[in-house]
Design a protein around this motif. Structure first.
Motif, PDB file in Angstrom:
ATOM      1  N   ARG A 163     -19.402   7.565  22.148  1.00 26.18           N
ATOM      2  CA  ARG A 163     -19.532   8.998  21.948  1.00 26.18           C
ATOM      3  C   ARG A 163     -20.932   9.414  21.521  1.00 26.18           C
ATOM      4  O   ARG A 163     -21.497  10.362  22.050  1.00 26.18           O
ATOM      5  N   GLY A 164     -21.503   8.726  20.549  1.00 27.69           N
ATOM      6  CA  GLY A 164     -22.758   9.175  19.958  1.00 27.69           C
ATOM      7  C   GLY A 164     -23.982   8.783  20.772  1.00 27.69           C
ATOM      8  O   GLY A 164     -23.935   7.885  21.610  1.00 27.69           O
ATOM      9  N   GLU A 208      -7.043   3.404  10.177  1.00 29.90           N
ATOM     10  CA  GLU A 208      -6.571   4.251   9.079  1.00 29.90           C
ATOM     11  C   GLU A 208      -5.709   5.393   9.587  1.00 29.90           C
ATOM     12  O   GLU A 208      -4.732   5.782   8.937  1.00 29.90           O
ATOM     13  N   LEU A 248       0.828  -1.205   0.000  1.00 32.60           N
ATOM     14  CA  LEU A 248       0.000   0.000   0.000  1.00 32.60           C
ATOM     15  C   LEU A 248       0.863   1.256   0.000  1.00 32.60           C
ATOM     16  O   LEU A 248       0.638   2.195  -0.772  1.00 32.60           O
ATOM     17  N   ARG A 307       1.202   4.054  -2.855  1.00 26.76           N
ATOM     18  CA  ARG A 307       0.937   5.437  -2.506  1.00 26.76           C
ATOM     19  C   ARG A 307       2.100   6.315  -2.963  1.00 26.76           C
ATOM     20  O   ARG A 307       1.920   7.367  -3.553  1.00 26.76           O
ATOM     21  N   LEU A 352      -2.367   3.976  10.154  1.00 33.25           N
ATOM     22  CA  LEU A 352      -1.714   3.730   8.876  1.00 33.25           C
ATOM     23  C   LEU A 352      -1.077   5.016   8.343  1.00 33.25           C
ATOM     24  O   LEU A 352       0.030   5.004   7.820  1.00 33.25           O
ATOM     25  N   ASP A 353      -1.796   6.119   8.488  1.00 28.83           N
ATOM     26  CA  ASP A 353      -1.275   7.407   8.019  1.00 28.83           C
ATOM     27  C   ASP A 353      -0.028   7.810   8.799  1.00 28.83           C
ATOM     28  O   ASP A 353       0.955   8.271   8.219  1.00 28.83           O
ATOM     29  N   ARG A 393     -16.917   0.603  12.537  1.00 27.59           N
ATOM     30  CA  ARG A 393     -16.618   1.931  11.999  1.00 27.59           C
ATOM     31  C   ARG A 393     -15.479   2.587  12.770  1.00 27.59           C
ATOM     32  O   ARG A 393     -14.559   3.158  12.188  1.00 27.59           O
ATOM     33  N   ASP A 428      -3.906   7.329  -6.664  1.00 29.34           N
ATOM     34  CA  ASP A 428      -4.853   8.248  -6.050  1.00 29.34           C
ATOM     35  C   ASP A 428      -5.611   7.563  -4.919  1.00 29.34           C
ATOM     36  O   ASP A 428      -5.924   8.163  -3.915  1.00 29.34           O
ATOM     37  N   VAL A 429      -5.917   6.297  -5.141  1.00 30.12           N
ATOM     38  CA  VAL A 429      -6.571   5.514  -4.104  1.00 30.12           C
ATOM     39  C   VAL A 429      -5.886   4.163  -4.083  1.00 30.12           C
ATOM     40  O   VAL A 429      -5.619   3.583  -5.131  1.00 30.12           O
ATOM     41  N   ALA A 430      -5.563   3.671  -2.875  1.00 27.16           N
ATOM     42  CA  ALA A 430      -5.021   2.326  -2.751  1.00 27.16           C
ATOM     43  C   ALA A 430      -5.708   1.665  -1.563  1.00 27.16           C
ATOM     44  O   ALA A 430      -5.830   2.279  -0.512  1.00 27.16           O
ATOM     45  N   LEU A 431      -6.176   0.440  -1.776  1.00 26.95           N
ATOM     46  CA  LEU A 431      -6.891  -0.243  -0.702  1.00 26.95           C
ATOM     47  C   LEU A 431      -6.279  -1.612  -0.458  1.00 26.95           C
ATOM     48  O   LEU A 431      -5.923  -2.318  -1.409  1.00 26.95           O
ATOM     49  N   ARG A 456     -11.643   3.709  11.450  1.00 26.93           N
ATOM     50  CA  ARG A 456     -11.056   5.043  11.562  1.00 26.93           C
ATOM     51  C   ARG A 456      -9.739   5.000  12.326  1.00 26.93           C
ATOM     52  O   ARG A 456      -8.742   5.606  11.925  1.00 26.93           O
TER      53      ARG A 456
END
Ligand SMILES: Cc1cc2nc3c(=O)[nH]c(=O)nc-3n(C[C@H](O)[C@H](O)[C@H](O)COP(=O)(O)O)c2cc1C
Lengths: 643, 218
Positions: free
Chosen positions: A629-630, A579, A530, A534, A582-583, A572, A539-542, A576
């Motif tokens: 949270r919600g 990801e 990945l 990148r 990962l960043d 969900r 533009d997009v890699a999954l 998040r």
């Protein structure tokens, strides 16, 4: 051997020097080749009599060009252009032939010869026109398409012309030739005749048998193209040897050309038909990119030989006549073309393109003149003179295109609205790799009405797809020429789903560099892949397994009795959280993509492993924090005051 | 993981008196005949930021932090939506449930939204005459939006009546769309530049109709 090497050297040298210069000067490659030919032939005398033989060989370039044109036109497209093809093409040939014949009559020629000359000069040069139109990017315009229809009709018309011309034999010439045959069997004219007879399946056959053989030949191209060629190509493709595949493609083209010559048909027409038949096959793009370089070289060689074949002695001996005739032919044909363009309501720009583009005589003119000579239609001196006219008119064509570029185009009125039907359809989405991953991508896109072009180098994959009615093409998507044939230049997206991780990265890198406007979406095998994608510019890699794993773990939680919406929230939040991690890691990785040397990343990874348990715990805490949270009710007791 | 450039939450920082946040909610924008054009018109006004909620959260996974930051950065909050079952489309309800948290929007500590202006810009299928006690729908549009009005009060916001287009399904055919868009743009600009007579507007059953009388011209 030495002689051959020397000639090869001369031809290549001339082309390599003249063509780039001509292009630089805005004259186009065709004129460059022609000039190169003139320089090495009549001017310097480096090449001589062998040119006509080479020209014969180089005509294969024309044949290949028609094959490629056929590949672009599947039968339905061909059917859609029938009005233009028959109407425009038919009228062009008939009217030009009539006008030129009348002019010849006026000059005092016998009616038979006049008609023959008219027919011969009604043809234009497919080679020059198509090459120039493609080079200038004009082949998609209304004028370009109309030109193509007319050229195609002319190629088809060659068949009846070859049958018709011998009927126009002049009685006097017949007498002389017969005489010559008796006294000197080696006379120039009859030599070709004898040669032709030796290699013909139809020579000497009665009319009905001739017809049958011709029909049989066409039928075998149609049926063979439809039923035999694909299994053959598939068989060869399975061997995974690129050059053998190329050889097979060449064999296909040469075989058809040979068959056509044997029955006195135009080889170009035969390969055109084969092209149309293969236009819908999975091999289309591979065929295109394999033939393309051969076509280019041979066509160039063909133009060189045209230039080299110009007989300066006759030319200068009778310069006024040759020039006068040439200009006359161009003017007459131009008038007919302009009239037709008006009749068929071409717009101003297209009308001029059509008129100036097709006004020359064509390469088939040489063939027909030779043929007429050997059939006692025309005397040798006249044929030589007219050959010069053909050559000169071809030589002038690039100049006519220059007129179009310099004088007509600048006047293009801004107000001229684009035709709705000419706005090309949106570029396709190219999917590289139609394995398990690519298939799903392709299905959703097609279901959403998106046009896709699918490429895969596994012939069996393609085969499977065909069985389900999905159109895909054979070929290695990492090859630039194949990508171009598949339409990468106009493509909106490229989806990289090939199963070779290194080539996937290379492909992304190449496409982003060459075609920055194409968005690239890639499937990654794992995190490292990945990151590589990148970095290559995707533009997009999954990650391929991430979503499925997440869904499976969500199912597991549901099986354990957790409420489905709670599971949804957990998943969900997990996504998040993951990801974001990962960043962060990417920033470390990006400093030293070589993982083995990247201390920071290694340290982070070790930490990750050693404290996996701790991490899992923070995972748990953070996720809970996020999911709780919600939808939080106000604290108990606070209700009275505020809610 | 997508590698698109990350959306900035700062958005357009127009030095306007009252930056406006339009929260646009339409679940099938490609079939919309009115709302889509209102959304488009809004995006072209400096000082107005439009968030396409269904576009940004197709799975309803609303990012609470991001949405709260957006609220903080704007002075006027607008819901732009078709009227669905006398209320907003579902995602706007979800947005309220998640973003208007205790301690942020309400409660003793929850003062983040105090003083901000709020209203709903909506389109209704039914005709205006049907939205009254004697009519088919029995209530006026302002009455039907009572939950929104009261929520705004609870959050300390200044509530304005809705900017409403009735008989929305025939607006295009009857040529009423363009005038409505013009009014919408005028309204947003007036709010942005603080030229709208707020206290007069608060009394009305709906914002449009006599809009020009509410706007001070400069
Ligand atoms: C699920 C749904 C519920 C609706 N409920 C109402 C309603 O309660 N009252 C009403 O006047 N129109 C109602 N309508 C009509 C919509 O308000 C109308 O189609 C919309 O405002 C048109 O705007 P658009 O073209 O931008 O989508 C409803 C439409 C849908 C699809």
């Amino acid at each position: 051997m030495d002689g051959m090497l020397f000639r090869l050297f001369v031809y290549l040298c001339a082309a390599v020097i003249a063509v780039p210069i001509a292009k630089r000067l805005g004259l186009g490659s065709v004129l460059g080749y022609l000039i190169a030919g003139i320089v090495i032939g009549p001017l310097l005398g480096l090449v001589g009599s062998e040119t006509s033989e080479i020209q014969h060989f180089a005509e294969l370039g024309v044949v290949m060009m028609l094959f490629l044109i056929g590949l672009e036109l599947d039968p339905s497209t061909l059917w859609a252009m029938r009005t233009r093809l028959l109407g425009m093409g038919g009228l062009q040939v008939a009217l030009s032939a009539a006008l030129i014949a009348l002019a010849a009559l006026a000059l005092g020629t016998d009616w038979r010869l006049a008609l023959a000359v008219g027919l011969i000069f009604s043809l234009s040069s497919t080679a020059i026109v198509m090459q120039t139109l493609t080079e200038k990017g004009l082949s998609g315009t209304q004028g370009g398409r109309s030109s193509f229809s007319v050229l195609l009709f002319q190629d088809i018309a060659l068949v009846p012309l070859l049958a018709l011309l011998p009927l126009l034999a002049s009685p006097e010439l017949l007498l002389i030739d017969a005489d010559a045959l008796v006294h000197a069997p080696q006379a120039a004219g009859s030599e070709t005749l004898a040669h032709a007879a030796e290699m013909s399946l139809v020579a000497g056959l009665p009319g009905w048998a001739h017809g049958l053989v011709v029909l049989g030949a066409i039928a075998s191209v149609l049926l063979g193209g439809h039923f035999l060629s694909r299994p053959l190509l598939r068989f060869v493709a399975e061997s995974r040897l690129r050059e053998i595949f190329t050889a097979a493609v060449l064999l296909l083209v040469v075989a058809i050309a040979l068959l056509m010559t044997l029955v006195d048909l135009s080889p170009a027409l035969g390969t055109f038909i084969a092209g149309v038949i293969l236009a819908n096959s999975e091999f289309r793009h591979e065929l295109e990119s394999d033939i393309e370089p051969f076509k280019g070289l041979l066509l160039g060689l063909f133009f060189i030989t045209v230039g080299a074949g110009i007989d300066f002695e006759i030319l200068f001996g009778d310069f006024a006549t040759v020039l006068g005739l040439t200009i006359g032919v161009i003017l007459l044909k131009g008038c007919v073309l302009f009239g037709l363009a008006r009749l068929f309501r071409l717009k101003t720009m297209d009308r001029w393109l059509f008129t100036l583009g097709l006004a020359q005589a064509g390469e088939f003119g040489f063939v027909l003149l030779n043929f007429s000579m050997s059939n006692s239609v025309i005397a040798m001196e006249d044929a030589k003179l007219l050959s010069l006219v053909v050559a000169l008119s071809m030589l002038l064509t690039p100049a006519l295109f220059v007129i179009y570029d310099r004088l007509i185009l600048p006047h293009k009125s801004r107000a001229e609205p684009a035709d709705a039907d000419e706005i090309d359809e949106q570029g396709p989405v190219i999917i590289a790799g139609i394995g398990r991953f690519g298939q799903i991508v392709n299905r959703l896109l097609i279901a959403s009405g998106i046009r896709t072009v699918v490429l895969d180098h596994e012939a069996s994959q393609i085969e499977t797809q065909h069985r389900f009615g999905i159109k895909s093409f054979f070929g290695d998507a990492t090859r630039p020429d194949l990508l171009r044939a598949a339409g990468i230049e106009e493509a909106q997206l490229l989806i990289v789903a090939i199963d070779d991780r290194d080539r996937a990265v290379q492909l992304v890198e190449y496409v982003k560099r060459r075609y920055p406007s194409v968005k690239v979406l890639a499937r990654a095998f794992d995190v490292n892949h990945l990151y590589l994608l990148r970095k290559a510019g995707a533009d997009v890699a999954l990650r391929e397994v991430f979503d499925a794993s997440l869904r499976l773990s969500a199912e597991a939680l549901k099986q354990l009795g957790m409420h489905a919406f709670k599971v949804e929230k957990m998943a969900r939040a997990f996504r998040r959280h993951d990801e974001a991690g990962l960043d962060q890691l990417y920033e470390l990785w990006d400093e030293h993509p070589d993982v083995a040397k990247n201390r920071a990343l290694l340290a982070r990874a070790r930490e990750h492993r050693e404290t996996l348990a701790v991490l899992m715990e923070t995972d748990r805490l953070q996720l809970h924090d996020r999911t709780e949270r919600g939808w939080t009710p106000p604290p108990k007791g606070a209700q009275a005051s505020s809610k | 993981m997508t590698l698109e450039p990350h959306r900035t939450d700062t958005e357009d920082q127009h030095p306007s008196a009252r930056p406006i946040l339009v929260l646009y909610a339409h679940p099938s924008p490609d079939r919309s005949e009115v709302n889509r054009h209102l959304a488009e018109a809004a995006t072209s006004i400096p000082g107005v930021n439009l968030v396409d909620l269904y576009g940004e959260y197709p799975d309803y996974g609303i990012d609470v932090d991001r949405e709260q930051a957006r609220l903080l950065a704007h002075e006027v909050i607008v819901f732009l939506h078709p009227l669905y079952w006398y209320s907003t489309p579902a995602i706007l309800k979800e947005w309220q449930d998640l973003v208007l948290e205790h301690g942020f929007a309400y409660g003793t500590e929850g003062t983040a939204l105090h003083g901000k202006v709020f209203f709903s810009a909506l389109t209704a299928g039914g005709p205006e005459l049907a939205y009254r006690a004697e009519g088919f729908h029995h209530f006026s549009i302002r009455e039907l939006l009572n939950p929104l009005e009261q929520s705004a009060h609870l959050c300390g916001m200044v509530y304005l009546p809705p900017f409403a287009l009735f008989s929305a399904r025939t607006a295009v055919e009857e040529g009423r769309l363009d005038a409505h868009i013009l009014e919408w743009v005028d309204l947003l600009k007036a709010l942005r530049d603080d030229r709208l007579d707020i206290s007069r507007a608060q009394q009305l059953p709906k914002l449009n109709g006599e809009l020009s009388a509410l706007i001070r011209q400069e």
